[in-house]
Structure formats: C-alpha cells, structure tokens
Design a protein around this motif. Structure first.
Motif, PDB file in Angstrom:
ATOM      1  N   ALA A 259      35.065  27.134  29.475  1.00 52.15           N
ATOM      2  CA  ALA A 259      35.831  28.378  29.502  1.00 52.15           C
ATOM      3  C   ALA A 259      34.955  29.581  29.188  1.00 52.15           C
ATOM      4  CB  ALA A 259      36.985  28.299  28.506  1.00 52.15           C
ATOM      5  N   ARG A 260      33.927  29.444  28.393  1.00 50.97           N
ATOM      6  CA  ARG A 260      33.055  30.556  28.075  1.00 50.97           C
ATOM      7  C   ARG A 260      31.600  30.087  28.205  1.00 50.97           C
ATOM      8  NH1 ARG A 260      33.825  32.015  21.850  1.00 50.97           N
ATOM      9  NH2 ARG A 260      35.966  32.204  22.612  1.00 50.97           N
ATOM     10  N   PRO A 261      30.643  31.030  28.428  1.00 51.27           N
ATOM     11  CA  PRO A 261      29.252  30.621  28.545  1.00 51.27           C
ATOM     12  C   PRO A 261      28.793  29.880  27.293  1.00 51.27           C
ATOM     13  CG  PRO A 261      29.529  32.914  29.222  1.00 51.27           C
ATOM     14  CD  PRO A 261      30.834  32.468  28.615  1.00 51.27           C
ATOM     15  N   VAL A 262      28.062  28.803  27.501  1.00 52.29           N
ATOM     16  CA  VAL A 262      27.596  28.012  26.381  1.00 52.29           C
ATOM     17  C   VAL A 262      26.487  28.773  25.665  1.00 52.29           C
ATOM     18  CG1 VAL A 262      25.937  26.772  27.831  1.00 52.29           C
ATOM     19  CG2 VAL A 262      26.710  25.749  25.689  1.00 52.29           C
ATOM     20  N   PHE A 263      26.516  28.769  24.340  1.00 48.22           N
ATOM     21  CA  PHE A 263      25.480  29.423  23.550  1.00 48.22           C
ATOM     22  C   PHE A 263      24.520  28.356  23.047  1.00 48.22           C
ATOM     23  CE2 PHE A 263      23.638  30.929  19.570  1.00 48.22           C
ATOM     24  CZ  PHE A 263      23.157  32.162  19.952  1.00 48.22           C
ATOM     25  N   VAL A 264      23.257  28.529  23.380  1.00 46.00           N
ATOM     26  CA  VAL A 264      22.250  27.556  22.948  1.00 46.00           C
ATOM     27  C   VAL A 264      21.070  28.315  22.361  1.00 46.00           C
ATOM     28  CG1 VAL A 264      22.916  25.883  24.714  1.00 46.00           C
ATOM     29  CG2 VAL A 264      21.105  27.513  25.207  1.00 46.00           C
ATOM     30  N   GLY A 265      20.275  27.585  21.577  1.00 45.02           N
ATOM     31  CA  GLY A 265      19.058  28.170  21.020  1.00 45.02           C
ATOM     32  C   GLY A 265      19.335  29.161  19.911  1.00 45.02           C
ATOM     33  N   ARG A 266      18.312  30.009  19.655  1.00 42.33           N
ATOM     34  CA  ARG A 266      18.380  31.051  18.619  1.00 42.33           C
ATOM     35  C   ARG A 266      18.721  30.456  17.255  1.00 42.33           C
ATOM     36  NH1 ARG A 266      15.679  34.124  21.984  1.00 42.33           N
ATOM     37  NH2 ARG A 266      16.860  34.801  23.805  1.00 42.33           N
ATOM     38  N   VAL A 267      18.200  29.281  16.962  1.00 42.57           N
ATOM     39  CA  VAL A 267      18.538  28.599  15.709  1.00 42.57           C
ATOM     40  C   VAL A 267      18.099  29.421  14.506  1.00 42.57           C
ATOM     41  CG1 VAL A 267      18.151  26.536  14.326  1.00 42.57           C
ATOM     42  CG2 VAL A 267      18.443  26.341  16.810  1.00 42.57           C
ATOM     43  N   ALA A 268      16.868  29.931  14.541  1.00 42.41           N
ATOM     44  CA  ALA A 268      16.353  30.692  13.395  1.00 42.41           C
ATOM     45  C   ALA A 268      17.147  31.985  13.209  1.00 42.41           C
ATOM     46  CB  ALA A 268      14.874  31.001  13.603  1.00 42.41           C
ATOM     47  N   GLU A 269      17.478  32.650  14.308  1.00 40.28           N
ATOM     48  CA  GLU A 269      18.214  33.913  14.211  1.00 40.28           C
ATOM     49  C   GLU A 269      19.623  33.685  13.664  1.00 40.28           C
ATOM     50  OE1 GLU A 269      16.536  32.854  16.803  1.00 40.28           O
ATOM     51  OE2 GLU A 269      15.163  34.413  17.516  1.00 40.28           O
ATOM     52  N   VAL A 270      20.297  32.629  14.146  1.00 38.68           N
ATOM     53  CA  VAL A 270      21.650  32.324  13.649  1.00 38.68           C
ATOM     54  C   VAL A 270      21.597  31.978  12.163  1.00 38.68           C
ATOM     55  CG1 VAL A 270      23.567  30.692  13.811  1.00 38.68           C
ATOM     56  CG2 VAL A 270      22.531  31.619  15.898  1.00 38.68           C
ATOM     57  N   ALA A 271      20.589  31.211  11.754  1.00 38.73           N
ATOM     58  CA  ALA A 271      20.463  30.839  10.343  1.00 38.73           C
ATOM     59  C   ALA A 271      20.261  32.075   9.475  1.00 38.73           C
ATOM     60  CB  ALA A 271      19.307  29.857  10.164  1.00 38.73           C
ATOM     61  N   LEU A 272      19.427  33.028   9.934  1.00 35.67           N
ATOM     62  CA  LEU A 272      19.203  34.255   9.172  1.00 35.67           C
ATOM     63  C   LEU A 272      20.495  35.051   9.037  1.00 35.67           C
ATOM     64  CD1 LEU A 272      17.418  36.422   7.832  1.00 35.67           C
ATOM     65  CD2 LEU A 272      16.974  37.339  10.133  1.00 35.67           C
TER      66      LEU A 272
END
Length: 583
Positions: A259-272
């Motif tokens: 239903a919506r674009p899958v969000f992948v990656g950006r692990v370090a940014e999401v953690a911050l």
C-alpha cells in the motif's frame, strides 16, 4: 415530417433517406448550413449577406442568394418545399432530431441535468453519446463570418464537454483511459489550465506520482513562459496533494504490491533520530538538518521519525513547496505556540529550501533554543548553492551542536528490495540492472520498476522477476529530474547542457570550446553545479553525478544547435577529444 437530415459537426452534409443531397459549391453549402442551424426561424436577407461575406458584400450578393436558394430547392428534390421564402428572408424547416447539432446540444443539457442531480454515471453516458456525433471540425472546408464564429463556439463547447466528462470520471474514482486522452488534449490546448489540472489528477489517481509532478511542472513552465503567470490556486492545491497525500486510488495490485513505498536502509539515521526523541522526552532537545538530492529519501525519513515519535511526543509536520515563499508553510497540526511547554515536542519541516525568509529566521531562533527545551527540530532540504539564507541556517545548526545528516545513495541490496516491492517478486540477477541504473536513488528505482511493469518489460514467473528490456529512462522521470535542477542559475544550466553533449567525463576546456566560453567562466558554473551535487570532480575531469542528469540536460538542447556546436568543437583540439554529439 420532411425526412431531411443535416450534419454540420464535420463536413456539411444533407440526406433524404439513403440519398445524399448534392449541396453544390462552398458558399451555397454555407448558406444551407446557416439556415439549418437556425431552422426554428426565418433568417433575414441582411443576416445572410453578413453571414456569408466578409466586409461589404458585392452588389450581386442579393441575386446570388436567390440563385443559391433556387439551386438548393432543386437539389433537395421532394424535400425542396422545406426551404420556404418569407417577406424578410428564408427558413429551412427540419424535424426535431434532423440536425446533429440540435441533438449534440440537447444531450449536453441532459448531461448537465444528470450531473446536477448527482447522477455522474448517467451524465457520462449522455456526454459520450453527444461526443460520438462529432465527426471533425464543424462546417469543414467552409469559410465565412457565421461559420467561422460558430465553429469556434462549438469547439469550445466540445472542449467543455470533454473537461466535464473527465472531471465526472475522476470524481467517481476512475482514471482508466483518461491519461492518454488528456495528454492529447493538453498538447492541443497547452494554455488550458483546467485540462492541465485534470491530467495531474488522472496521473495521481493512477498511482503515477512522478508523472503527475512532471505534468504540474510542465504546466507551470508553459504558463510562466507564455502568459507570465503562476498556476492558479486549484492547480497549486492539487500539486501539494500529490506531494504530500496518498494517491486517490492505488493501482491494481500486482503480485502483492504494498500500500505504501517500502522504507529500507538508513539504519544509522533512524537510530540517531530515535535517540534524539528519547532525549527530547527527557527534556534535552536538539536540531537535525537532513540534506540530499531529490528522491533520495528525505521525506520518507521524516515520516519514519514522525511515526516513531507520535506515541510519546506532540508531533507537528510542516511542508513547503515552490509557492511557500508567498503562501507560507502548511502545518499539521498547527506548530506549538510556546516551545517552552513541558510537553515534549517534535517539529518536522520538509522542503526547507522553499520556505520564506521569515520562516527560516523563526526556525533559526528555535534552533538556538532547542538544546534547553524538550524540543526536537528536524528539517529536510536539498542542496541549493544560491540560497544564502539556507546556508546561514545550516551553519546555525552546526554552531548549536545540531546534527547534519547528508543522505548518500543507498547500497544496491537496499535498492533491490525497493524494486522488488512494486514487482511483487524478488528480482533475479538479470533484472538487477534496474538497481544499477537507479544509482542508489529510491525514487529512480521505484519509477524504473513501475515503468518496466507498465510496458510489460518485466516478466514475473514463479515469484521472481526475470529479464527484460530497460533501454531508456521514463520520460516523466527525466522531466522530474529536470525540475530538480531549478536551484541552479540559468547560465549554469546552459553550460551543463553543453557539457551533457560531451562524453560521460569532460573537462572545463572541452565545455568552453563547445559553449564558446572561457574555461575560467565554465569553472565557476561547474563549481555551482558541484555545490548542488549535480556534477562531481574526478581529478582533471568532471562527470555528472547520475547519468539521468546528463540525459535530462541533453534533451534540452535543440537539434538545430548541434551543427553550430560541432563547429565550435572543431576550433579546439581540446574540445574535439571525447565529443559525442547525438545523431
């Protein structure tokens, strides 16, 4: 009942039963048409004179009219009595449904009544029946003051019907088949803003978001160049809806399309960002600056941050676009009146480069206070080397112990996951060429995959997407790429268009030879392009950051200029090396 039928929505024709009436030469046909469309009354001789001849009619005009009428009576045969004379003029009596124009206008009236009564489907049926009567340009091959004016009126009426039909279909949740029709209509009527709006709506409805944005930018460019105006409020609101809202109707699911674009990656940014939300809840705020190229995932990262914080903080999202410097940022909900409140606050602002100066100054004041408040500020922007207020705000974030997140291209494995979502299948080795072409840009990846699916270029067998053809970038994606270059000055864009005609790697001297500019001038423009992350310095040579940038710029060079560019190149040995003009 005369049995005479008349058509004017195309070449003027008359028939009695199966026999077509020979109406004669052009001016006699024009007189017949004028009488037919006014069959409910006598048409005076003066009206006929002024309707058939431009300017002052010749002295023989009255006699010519008498001759034309006599000839028409003979041609009509047993229906000749339908053409009657009166004290002041002539009348052609027709049955109620004998004239196609009468049926055309009556069907439009019925469609309007159905639409006003809430019966959109019925209105579309009446409109389709009316439009089926159209056989080409009304009064084809005839000229004269009356038919010329009525031809214009009927063309506008038909256009109004097409606009109403498309609007009704979109309101009912449909879009199939409209995109091609509206694209053709926009090409025929480039300054008709409601048509532009309908095309953007139809593309958005069909789930073709990038093409919808490209259609808006094309509309804006045309209106600015031809009329010197910006798009109207309705088209601007629609543009914002495409940018920020979910599409009105998802396309048909294809093997598990999400239903919506899958969000992948950006692990370090999401953690911050999660850690900074924790700090804000504990009373220690901060400012975050997210920057990156168009389509790299800034908005998606903001959305993830907002969803993560929503259960513990008051979250406010602001969105800016090209019109925000005049109309302001759109906030949902309204931003906090007092950032010093005890409740932890997370304020997100997307499209910071479009915000007005007063918004940037207000944001800078909050940046200076955030470290002492339960306030997390997160702004996303793309590089803009000519936006000095934006540069000052970036430095303010740094000076106040903020966090700068420059989003780099995603690794191939993440891009493959993004491509696999619209395909509804895991990509096999052969289809991974799409991931390579995307260059780490999530938007490019989604549009390449969607375009390949639309063209049937990707066969999906046993849950795996196989080999296909991926020859050219989707035109809509190239339009969106060009729209993303608007942060550059016009002179810099001109230099880059010349550079795009060279090999993938080029020198400032080669560009100068083709453009007819000194190398030092070219270098200044290349430095601006590097600051915007459009061009990359590769030692003694330069290259475009992504091949799509080069391709989009090259499309903007008229073919007529290419011989001149070849002559420039021949004047310099340096420019002759690596010159690769398209054929």
């Amino acid at each position: 009942m005369t049995g005479l039928r008349v058509d004017v929505l195309g070449p003027v024709r008359a028939s009695v039963g199966a026999r077509e009436v020979a109406l004669g030469p052009a001016r006699r046909r024009a007189l017949f048409a004028l009488l037919a469309v006014n069959s409910d009354r006598f048409v005076s001789r003066d009206e006929l004179l002024h309707g058939l001849w431009d300017g002052t009619p010749p002295e023989s005009a009255a006699g010519n009219i008498y001759t034309y009428v006599s000839g028409l009576r003979r041609a009509l045969g047993r229906c000749g009595a339908a053409l009657i004379s009166g004290p002041t003029g002539y009348r052609l009596r027709l049955d109620a449904d004998a004239l196609d124009l009468t049926r055309f206008e009556r069907l439009y009236e019925w469609a309007t009544q159905s639409a006003d009564a809430g019966d959109g489907a019925g209105a579309v049926r009446w409109l389709d029946e009316a439009l089926a009567l159209w056989r080409g340009s009304p009064y084809a091959n005839l000229t004269g003051p009356y038919v010329d004016l009525d031809r214009e009126r009927l063309g506008q009426l038909r256009l109004a019907m097409l606009v109403r039909r498309a609007d009704l279909i979109l309101d009912a949740g449909g879009a199939d088949g409209l995109v091609a029709d509206l694209t053709a209509l926009v090409q025929a009527h480039p300054l008709h803003e409601p048509l532009r709006e309908l095309l953007v709506r139809a593309l958005h409805r069909a789930g073709r978001g990038v093409e919808a944005l490209a259609a808006f930018h094309a509309a804006r460019s045309t209106l600015r160049e031809e009329l010197g105006v910006e798009p109207g409020p309705a088209l601007r609101r629609l543009y914002r809806s495409v940018l920020n809202g979910p599409r009105a109707r998802p396309g048909p699911p294809v093997a598990g399309h999400p239903a919506r674009p899958v969000f992948v990656g950006r692990v370090a940014e999401v953690a911050l960002l999660r850690r900074l939300v924790d700090d804000a809840v504990a009373g220690r705020g901060a400012a975050v600056w997210i920057e990156g190229d168009p389509g790299i995932g800034k908005s998606e990262l903001l959305a993830v941050a907002g969803r993560d914080a929503a259960t513990r903080c008051r979250v406010t999202l602001g969105t800016a676009d090209e019109f925000s410097r005049w109309n302001g940022v759109r906030w949902h909900p309204a931003p906090p009146a007092d950032p010093r409140a005890d409740e932890p606050q997370v304020v997100l602002l997307d499209g910071l480069q479009w915000a007005a100066e007063e918004t940037l100054l207000g944001w800078e004041r909050l940046v200076r206070q955030a470290g002492h408040l339960p306030l997390l500020l997160v702004a996303a922007t793309r590089p803009d080397p000519n936006h000095h207020h934006l540069a000052r705000l970036r430095h303010a974030v740094q000076r106040n112990d903020g966090h700068l997140l420059a989003l780099s291209p995603l690794p191939t494995r993440d891009i493959e996951r993004i491509i696999g979502a619209p395909l509804g299948a895991l990509p096999a080795a052969a289809v991974r060429v799409l991931a390579v072409r995307a260059g780490g840009n999530p938007l490019y990846a989604r549009e390449l995959a969607a375009d390949a699916l639309r063209r049937g270029a990707v066969p999906v067998v046993d849950g795996r997407a196989g080999a296909g053809r991926y020859d050219a970038a989707p035109p809509a994606l190239l339009t969106a790429v060009r729209a993303g270059l608007d942060v550059l000055g016009e002179d810099t864009l001109g230099v880059l268009r010349f550079a795009a005609l060279l090999d993938a790697r080029f020198t400032a001297g080669a560009v100068g030879a083709v453009a007819g500019l000194p190398a030092v001038t070219v270098l200044a423009h290349l430095h601006e392009a590097m600051a915007a992350n459009v061009v990359v310095d590769r030692g003694p040579q330069y290259t475009f950051r992504h091949p799509f940038l080069r391709q989009a710029l090259r499309c903007g060079v008229p073919a007529a200029l290419q011989p001149m560019l070849r002559r420039y190149a021949e004047r310099s040995n340096r420019s002759a090396v690596g010159l690769a003009l398209p054929g």
